[in-house]
Write a protein that holds these residues in place. Sequence first.
Motif, short mmCIF file in Angstrom:
data_model
loop_
_atom_site.label_atom_id
_atom_site.label_comp_id
_atom_site.label_asym_id
_atom_site.label_seq_id
_atom_site.Cartn_x
_atom_site.Cartn_y
_atom_site.Cartn_z
N ARG A 58 1.02 -1.06 -0.21
CA ARG A 58 0.02 0.09 -0.29
C ARG A 58 0.47 1.25 0.27
O ARG A 58 0.44 2.01 -0.96
CB ARG A 58 -1.17 -0.10 0.47
N ILE A 59 1.98 1.34 0.91
CA ILE A 59 2.86 2.13 0.60
C ILE A 59 3.50 2.61 -0.10
O ILE A 59 3.42 3.55 -0.87
CB ILE A 59 3.97 2.08 2.31
N LEU A 60 3.70 1.05 -1.00
CA LEU A 60 4.46 1.61 -2.03
C LEU A 60 3.59 1.91 -3.19
O LEU A 60 4.24 2.66 -3.94
CB LEU A 60 4.75 -0.07 -2.80
N ALA A 61 2.59 1.80 -3.49
CA ALA A 61 0.67 1.68 -4.41
C ALA A 61 1.16 3.22 -3.96
O ALA A 61 1.28 3.93 -5.03
CB ALA A 61 0.09 0.97 -4.65
N ILE A 62 1.62 3.90 -2.96
CA ILE A 62 0.83 5.16 -2.96
C ILE A 62 2.58 6.38 -3.10
O ILE A 62 2.33 7.40 -3.56
CB ILE A 62 1.08 5.47 -1.09
N VAL A 63 2.85 5.84 -3.01
CA VAL A 63 4.44 6.60 -3.14
C VAL A 63 4.57 6.45 -4.91
O VAL A 63 4.96 7.35 -5.61
CB VAL A 63 6.38 5.65 -2.93
N LEU A 64 4.51 5.52 -5.51
CA LEU A 64 3.88 5.23 -7.28
C LEU A 64 3.48 5.87 -7.93
O LEU A 64 3.80 7.32 -8.70
CB LEU A 64 3.96 4.41 -7.40
N GLU A 65 2.18 6.39 -7.13
CA GLU A 65 0.84 7.34 -7.31
C GLU A 65 1.68 9.01 -7.74
O GLU A 65 1.51 9.75 -8.39
CB GLU A 65 -0.33 7.17 -6.76
N ILE A 66 1.94 9.00 -6.40
CA ILE A 66 2.88 10.20 -5.87
C ILE A 66 3.70 10.61 -6.83
O ILE A 66 3.92 11.69 -7.43
CB ILE A 66 2.93 10.73 -4.60
N CYS A 67 4.25 9.90 -7.78
CA CYS A 67 5.75 9.75 -8.13
C CYS A 67 5.19 9.98 -9.43
O CYS A 67 5.85 11.10 -10.52
CB CYS A 67 6.92 8.97 -7.71
N MET A 68 4.30 9.54 -9.81
CA MET A 68 3.69 9.42 -11.35
C MET A 68 3.18 10.92 -11.36
O MET A 68 3.30 11.67 -12.41
CB MET A 68 2.83 8.32 -11.54
N THR A 342 12.77 8.33 -10.23
CA THR A 342 13.74 7.73 -10.12
C THR A 342 12.94 6.63 -8.86
O THR A 342 12.94 5.32 -8.28
CB THR A 342 15.50 8.17 -9.82
N LEU A 343 12.49 7.48 -7.68
CA LEU A 343 11.99 6.93 -6.72
C LEU A 343 10.25 6.22 -7.55
O LEU A 343 10.22 4.74 -6.83
CB LEU A 343 11.03 7.58 -5.56
N GLY A 344 9.23 6.57 -8.54
CA GLY A 344 8.77 5.31 -8.89
C GLY A 344 9.32 4.29 -9.72
O GLY A 344 8.43 3.21 -9.67
N PHE A 345 9.99 4.84 -10.57
CA PHE A 345 11.03 3.30 -10.91
C PHE A 345 11.11 2.10 -10.35
O PHE A 345 11.04 0.81 -9.71
CB PHE A 345 12.18 3.39 -11.75
N GLY A 346 11.52 2.84 -8.78
CA GLY A 346 11.77 1.96 -7.92
C GLY A 346 10.78 0.71 -6.87
O GLY A 346 10.73 -0.25 -6.99
N ALA A 347 10.01 2.26 -6.82
CA ALA A 347 8.57 1.34 -6.24
C ALA A 347 7.87 0.23 -6.89
O ALA A 347 7.77 -0.55 -6.96
CB ALA A 347 7.68 3.31 -5.95
N GLY A 348 7.65 1.02 -8.58
CA GLY A 348 7.42 0.16 -9.31
C GLY A 348 8.24 -1.33 -9.04
O GLY A 348 6.97 -2.85 -9.59
N VAL A 349 9.45 -1.52 -8.96
CA VAL A 349 10.55 -2.56 -9.40
C VAL A 349 9.96 -3.78 -8.71
O VAL A 349 9.68 -4.70 -7.69
CB VAL A 349 11.63 -2.76 -9.51
N ILE A 350 10.32 -3.11 -6.95
CA ILE A 350 9.97 -4.29 -5.42
C ILE A 350 7.88 -4.58 -5.51
O ILE A 350 7.71 -5.51 -5.05
CB ILE A 350 9.53 -2.58 -4.33
N ILE A 351 7.70 -3.50 -6.02
CA ILE A 351 5.90 -4.04 -5.92
C ILE A 351 5.97 -5.30 -6.80
O ILE A 351 5.27 -6.64 -7.05
CB ILE A 351 5.04 -2.98 -6.73
N ARG A 352 6.15 -5.67 -8.46
CA ARG A 352 6.95 -6.85 -9.18
C ARG A 352 7.41 -7.31 -8.63
O ARG A 352 7.28 -8.60 -8.73
CB ARG A 352 6.89 -5.81 -10.22
N SER A 353 7.85 -7.69 -7.36
CA SER A 353 9.41 -8.62 -7.37
C SER A 353 8.01 -9.03 -6.15
O SER A 353 7.13 -8.96 -5.33
CB SER A 353 10.41 -7.77 -6.86
#
Length: 353
Positions: A58-68, A342-353
């Motif tokens: 959930r946190i990573l999803a929020i971070v990914l959305e903010i970064c987008m 950079t933060l969005g890319f990192g969050a997306g990679v962690i979510i997919r892993s």
Amino acid sequence: MELKYPIFLYIGIPVLVVGLFVMHFFWRKKKFHGGRRVANTRFFRGLQEYEDQRRLRRILAIVLEICMVGTLIMSLILAARPYRTETTSNGVKKRDIFLCLDVSYSICYLNYDLVDSLEEVVAGLEGDRFGILIFNTSSVLYVPMTDDYDFIRQKLDELKEYFRLQQVYQDMDYTTTDLDMIEKLEYYDAGTLVNNYTKGSSLIGEGLASCVYSFPRLSEDRTRIIIMATDNAQMELSEPLIEVDGATDLAIKNHIKMFGLFPDQETYNKGNYSDYSADLKEFQADVERTGGTFYQQSRTLTVEDIVADIQRQEALEVDELIITKEIDQPEGFVIALLVFMTLGFGAGVIIRS
């Protein structure tokens, strides 16, 4: 900070807000429409590890959305082209100074002292432009008007060597077997003795007129000064294109002030058989007609004193010159864009892993 093309924000921000609103309030999870269900998931949902993973996602999803969102906003701002306006002003235009030298051998001593004194003056210039013209039978624009003071000092050094060789050659009664000296003198003389067998030498009027028209943009308001060294002993073999009084009229017409340097009688007599008093008075009259000052070299008035007096001439004050420039300022927004990406890319990679 200002924006060059704010239309990108006017259109882009509302579209982004509407998109976020639709995504959060109208988008719903799809109901189950077939497939296999997993039984007894309630047990897994009660595990602490499951809750930790769910919270992290959930946190990573929020971070990914903010970064987008941040990436889109930074892109819109960069497309709108942020910039700042910088205004600079120059209230005073400086002097244009031309050194106009009669390089006939008869005044090599005066010329040597003059260029030697001017080297220190040029080293202390700030904003003034300086040029050098030399003449005898013909004129040579030795240094076009410039504020490259290192280059000017270099050329003054060359002229000083030229006048030193002239002194040596004159002291040897214009006869020598030193081929190296003759070669160097011929090199310097080449441009100033064109057709001297038919035209003569020391064509003062032509040298002065050439100097007047060597000033750039005579229509602009600037303080223009000619420092002219000559013995005024014109030895023409044919009618010159212009005499000294006519060239002086050109200087007056273009608001150019002359400072004239005339050798002492001892120096004059080393290379001339003309009338010292007559040449002095004629040159003095022409110099003073321009509003400038006439100087006669003597034991009590050295070239250093003359140059110091010329240096005190004030530059012409003119209306303030204002320059406005637009300077782009993308740096901060580019950095923010890179951080969001950079933060969005990192969050997306962690979510997919």
